[in-house]
Scaffold this active site. Structure first.
Site, PDB file in Angstrom:
ATOM      1  N   LYS A 268       0.830  -1.217   0.000  1.00 35.44           N
ATOM      2  CA  LYS A 268       0.000   0.000   0.000  1.00 35.44           C
ATOM      3  C   LYS A 268       0.855   1.255   0.000  1.00 35.44           C
ATOM      4  O   LYS A 268       0.527   2.248  -0.627  1.00 35.44           O
ATOM      5  CB  LYS A 268      -0.920   0.002   1.215  1.00 35.44           C
ATOM      6  N   ARG A 269       1.942   1.154   0.730  1.00 33.48           N
ATOM      7  CA  ARG A 269       2.871   2.284   0.826  1.00 33.48           C
ATOM      8  C   ARG A 269       3.319   2.760  -0.560  1.00 33.48           C
ATOM      9  O   ARG A 269       3.589   3.921  -0.806  1.00 33.48           O
ATOM     10  CB  ARG A 269       4.071   1.808   1.644  1.00 33.48           C
TER      11      ARG A 269
END
Ligand code: GLU
Length: 494
Positions: A268-269
């Protein structure tokens, strides 16, 4: 079979595309598990399958792998279909739902048992655990050897629970000429007698995939390379059914996963968001994401901008790279900027209007689009850039704009107001000529007039060209905005 041992399988140069001489028309499929949104990796898999089918004049099908009842949700199914249709990657036929085909999967398992390619295994959890512990003790990889593999039907305990296992070949090796990975070979002794039907009679993923692919006529399985190990197990089933009913092996293309810009697995980062987030939160156009995903792991020389029809013509699986590709958000945004400049103004206007919560005037937005869209990389920036058009007086000023509107500047604005109020022809050309003449008469640069004017008209220090802004706002609104600033003491409004 430890997955590690398969991962060490030998791999060599990529083999050529296609099935020379094959009579079967190309059928590809995208088979998402609806346990979450359509993520960027899934969307790219769908895209490659779609392109491959289109390029070869074949069919591209969808299958929802919803057998994990606890984790599959209606919402995820909806999000996946929604994302696919946004990208223009709907299936050519109605989607197949895997769970609805359980009975058919079990039927194939029964056929495999009847023909001696699968068997009922009555090993208990305790027995399995003991085998595993023994292997660990002897420091050897665990390979299940079930005493039931060669037991005959007469010895099956009637009422005991059992699983159905494939009777995997023990000798020789299995070779896959993978369209992306090249030749991959695994010794058959590495492939254990994995489960086809659980003790409650439900099919495993391994069985369901193979049966569905066969029944859907799939000729090419293009998917993430995290499934490469599975392919060897799946082939054990396909070959067994080949011996019974002449099932053919599909061709495989295992596509490397997507990594983040830093080379680590995409998370997600890194922007591993659902496709819906690219649309809704990041304001990306579908054609930009389409082009970006296409270039992620596949290339055609140095071409960066590749539109849909061109992609269909050029796509070949042999040019999909073997190493993971890196996701780069800035690149996606740049591509998006390109596609926004190409996009129809009316379409962009309605997309931006949606973002502005329906307060925007579509006609004005459409007229403004040519000067707004060249300054934005996504729909959010476009909406921000358009906001001044619909601002109400007194306009909120950014800090910089407020700093610009000194007493001097407001006095100059007063003259500009007087001057413009006389202007008969409210067009870019005439306004430009008129303000330039005014600056010349005053002996100052045009910027000295344009900067406070921009601040008064837009509340900001950056905007499209000032004459475009005047024309878009129109005479009345422009003069009113200027007058409002002339009437406000400097420094009183931020
Ligand atoms: N349902 C699997 C997944 O979402 C894909 C299975 C396959 O493509 O064979 O990872």
């Amino acid at each position: 079979m430890a997955s590690g041992s398969l991962a060490e399988a030998t791999q060599s140069g990529a083999s050529a595309d296609a099935r020379p001489g094959s009579a079967r028309p190309v059928v590809t499929r995208f088979a998402p598990s609806p346990t979450g949104f359509l993520h960027i990796g899934g969307a790219r898999t769908a895209l490659f399958n779609w392109l491959y089918a289109r390029h070869h004049g074949g069919k591209y099908l969808l299958r929802v792998e919803d057998t994990d009842r606890a984790r599959s949700t209606e919402a995820a199914i909806g999000a996946i279909f929604d994302g696919l249709s946004w990208l223009g990657l709907e299936g050519d036929e109605e989607a197949v739902f895997q769970f609805a085909r359980t009975e058919r999967h079990a039927e194939v398992a029964r056929k495999l048992i009847e023909a001696g390619h699968a068997y009922r295994c009555y090993m208990t959890q305790e027995e399995l655990a003991a085998h595993r512990a023994k292997a660990q003790e002897e420091r050897r990889p665990f390979r299940l050897v079930s005493p039931w593999r060669d037991a005959d039907e007469g010895s099956w305990p009637a009422a005991e629970p059992f699983v159905v296992r494939i009777k995997a070949p023990r000798e020789g090796e299995t070779v896959i000429e993978d369209l992306v990975q090249g030749t991959v070979t695994v010794r058959n002794e590495e492939i254990d007698d994995f489960v086809l039907l659980r003790s409650d009679g439900t099919p495993t993923y391994m069985l369901a995939v193979v049966v569905d692919d066969h029944d859907m006529g799939v000729t090419h399985v293009i998917r993430g390379d995290d499934h490469l190990n599975n392919a060897f197990r799946q082939l054990a089933i396909i070959d067994a059914m080949g011996a019974i009913e002449g099932w053919e092996r599909p061709l495989y293309g295992h596509v490397p996963l997507i990594h983040g810009a830093d080379g680590a697995k995409l998370s997600k980062r890194h922007g591993a968001l659902g496709v819906d987030s690219y649309r809704d939160e990041l304001g990306i156009l579908p054609e930009a994401l389409f082009n970006y995903l296409l270039r992620l792991g596949w290339g055609h020389g140095d071409d960066e901008i590749i539109a849909r029809e061109q992609a269909v013509e050029w796509f070949d699986i042999a040019h999909v790279g073997k190493s993971p590709s890196r996701f780069d958000l800035a690149k996606l945004q740049n591509l998006n900027g390109h596609y926004m400049r190409e996009a129809d103004d009316g379409r962009l206007a309605s997309l931006v209007a949606q973002r502005m919560g329906g307060t925007a005037n579509l006609d004005l937005l459409t007229r403004a689009m040519p000067v707004l869209k060249v300054r934005a990389r996504d729909l959010n920036e476009l909406a921000e850039g358009a906001a001044f058009l619909f601002a109400t007086r007194p306009l909120p000023l950014t800090e910089k704009a407020a700093a610009l509107l000194t007493e001097d500047a407001r006095a100059r604005l007063g003259s500009v107001h007087e001057h413009l109020a006389q202007e008969a022809d409210w067009t870019v050309e005439s306004l430009e000529g008129s303000l330039k003449a005014m600056a010349e008469t005053l002996g100052i640069g045009l910027g000295k007039l344009a900067q406070p004017l921009r601040a008064a008209l837009t509340g900001q220090t950056t905007s499209p060209g000032i004459f475009d802004v005047l024309v878009l706002l129109g005479r009345e609104e422009s003069l009113a905005r200027i007058a409002a600033q002339v009437a406000t003491p400097a420094g009183s409004q931020v």
